[in-house]
Design an enzyme around this catalytic site. Structure first.
Site, mmCIF file in Angstrom:
data_model
loop_
_atom_site.group_PDB
_atom_site.id
_atom_site.type_symbol
_atom_site.label_atom_id
_atom_site.label_comp_id
_atom_site.label_asym_id
_atom_site.label_seq_id
_atom_site.Cartn_x
_atom_site.Cartn_y
_atom_site.Cartn_z
ATOM 1 N N LEU A 230 -22.554 39.899 -10.830
ATOM 2 C CA LEU A 230 -22.757 41.251 -11.332
ATOM 3 C C LEU A 230 -23.716 41.285 -12.514
ATOM 4 O O LEU A 230 -24.446 42.262 -12.707
ATOM 5 C CB LEU A 230 -21.407 41.859 -11.735
ATOM 6 C CG LEU A 230 -20.460 42.205 -10.568
ATOM 7 C CD1 LEU A 230 -19.165 42.789 -11.120
ATOM 8 C CD2 LEU A 230 -21.115 43.187 -9.618
ATOM 9 N N CYS A 231 -23.740 40.202 -13.317
ATOM 10 C CA CYS A 231 -24.656 40.192 -14.468
ATOM 11 C C CYS A 231 -26.110 40.211 -14.003
ATOM 12 O O CYS A 231 -26.969 40.847 -14.631
ATOM 13 C CB CYS A 231 -24.385 38.985 -15.356
ATOM 14 S SG CYS A 231 -24.546 37.395 -14.509
ATOM 15 N N THR A 232 -26.390 39.519 -12.895
ATOM 16 C CA THR A 232 -27.755 39.528 -12.340
ATOM 17 C C THR A 232 -28.109 40.912 -11.839
ATOM 18 O O THR A 232 -29.218 41.420 -12.075
ATOM 19 C CB THR A 232 -27.873 38.508 -11.196
ATOM 20 O OG1 THR A 232 -27.613 37.207 -11.706
ATOM 21 C CG2 THR A 232 -29.267 38.536 -10.584
#
Length: 454
Positions: A230-232
């Site tokens: 999700l951070c990407t």
């Protein structure tokens, strides 16, 4: 044909009554190519093959085949089986025909859109192949009782999900019974043939529960689905898929929190596409299209008609070999890759000796002082996904603990040592081995456990 005296064209069936037919109603010579295989022996014949009319009769008059799925692979399978001499075929599919199916599922036409795949596929095959009976079932495979599947001699899977394959594997393995020495009872083996395609790649495999690896034995063959951190997605998208998944997994929940996303709703899919496009433009990323958006959100891999045809042909060939023993069968997995030329490879995978589905018994070791209650707790912990409220018996049929009406009669055994219940000769002090049978409502069939008490 030229015009008749009345000026009308003569139909092509004017002389149909004069065509010579055999005792099955087939045109004489209709199965000449098949006769070359079934009516004479050869160096490639399988064990026990007996060329002649009896073998041909088994194929055409006795064999009852079930095809699971009437999609890209299923359409090819039905055609191949019907043209290979199988005359009693059933097909199950829960889906209806969609416009996107028409480029590869050749049994369907534009006016069939919205109709059940199983019903239309059955009608088309029977229209084109004289003498074959295809019985459609417009339902989920789970809607059929397990005993219903027992009527079929061969089950061929043209499914598109691991869950459906696992379910049918469990059903087939539930019929399996073992002799006292742990060898499978041949009369209880329900053969499965599994075909699968993914773009330019595909596989065909033969599953003989208790003899070859079942689906559960080789789950490691199937890689996990692609996921993205999700951070990407939120901070550093690098390709079109990242932008699409951002709109799907993050933006939808933030902007439409009270609305459940439906991948089959055109308006929902258009919303994802438009927001993914805006994010891609903001980060200078190309490649976001509506088609690609649908593929990422639904985890769709483009289907290649030629791959379906090759894999279905291999599956139908294995069914023919299995039904007649005209040639040695596949042992036991064939893979195909057409992405760069044509490459095939066959490999004999090994059974998992501790497979809970198809093995003579799963090994379990517990302390010698364990009570029956301890054993039940250990079984529930080890098989938490498939066992909840087990009943336990010995391999010779003695009930150790039963649920329901027999629970009170067997309740006292819970506090007894397992070594006593299995009949240990006191004073031995050696390791004690025994086979116990576990039944549970969540299990498709009995779970055999090779229990060691040390």
């Amino acid at each position: 044909h030229g015009p008749s005296a009345g000026g009308k064209m003569e139909g092509p069936d004017v002389n149909m009554q004069s065509i010579e037919r055999d005792h099955r109603g087939d045109m004489v010579g209709r199965w000449t190519d098949l006769d070359y295989v079934l009516m004479r022996d050869g160096p490639s014949a399988g064990p026990g093959f007996e060329p002649g009319e009896d073998t041909k009769s088994v194929l055409m008059d006795v064999m009852h085949v079930l095809v699971l799925g009437a999609g890209g692979l299923g359409c090819e399978l039905l055609k191949d089986l019907a043209l290979s001499g199988f005359k009693k075929i059933d097909v199950i599919d829960m889906d209806t025909i969609d416009l996107s199916n028409l480029n590869r599922q050749f049994l369907f036409r534009p006016h069939d859109i919205g109709k059940p795949k199983a019903i239309i596929a059955a009608e088309r095959v029977m229209e084109r192949v004289e003498g074959v009976t295809v019985t459609p079932h417009y339902c989920r495979i789970e809607d059929k009782d397990d005993d219903w599947f027992e009527q079929f001699h061969i089950i061929i899977m043209g499914l598109d999900s691991l869950e459906a394959r696992s379910y049918m594997n469990a059903v087939a393995c539930s019929f399996l019974r073992f002799e006292a020495d742990g060898t499978p009872d041949q009369s209880t083996i329900k053969p499965l043939i599994d075909g699968g395609t993914e773009g330019w790649k595909g596989h065909a495999r033969v599953i003989l529960p208790g003899v070859t690896p079942c689906f559960q034995c080789t789950m490691w063959l199937f890689p996990p689905q692609t996921t993205y951190p999700l951070c990407t997605l939120a901070e550093t998208p690098r390709n079109a898929a990242h932008c699409i998944e951002y709109a799907h997994l993050i933006q939808w929940g933030n902007e439409r929190p009270n609305e459940e996303f439906d991948a089959d709703d055109p308006e929902h899919m258009k919303w994802i596409y438009e927001n993914a496009m805006r994010r891609a433009e903001a980060f200078g990323i190309e490649g976001v299209t509506l088609y690609h958006t649908m593929g990422v959100v639904k985890n769709i891999i483009p289907a290649i008609p030629s791959t379906n045809a090759i894999i279905a042909g291999q599956c139908a060939l294995e069914a023919l070999k299995m039904a007649t023993m005209c040639a040695k069968g596949l042992d036991n997995f064939m893979m195909y890759n057409g992405s760069d030329g044509v490459y095939t490879h066959a490999v004999a995978y090994e059974k998992d000796p501790d497979c809970p589905m198809c093995s003579p018994g799963v090994a379990m070791e517990l302390p010698k002082e364990s009570t029956l209650s301890d054993v039940i707790d250990a079984i529930v912990k080890k098989f938490e996904d498939t066992v909840a409220l087990p009943s336990i018996s010995t391999s010779n049929g003695t009930n150790l603990y039963m649920r329901g009406v027999l629970e009170e009669a067997t309740r006292d055994n819970l506090t007894r040592k397992m070594s006593e219940l299995l009949g240990e000769e006191h004073g031995g002090g050696e390791k004690l081995d025994g086979l116990i049978i576990v039944n549970d409502k969540k299990l498709k069939g009995p779970l055999r456990i090779r229990l060691s008490l040390a």
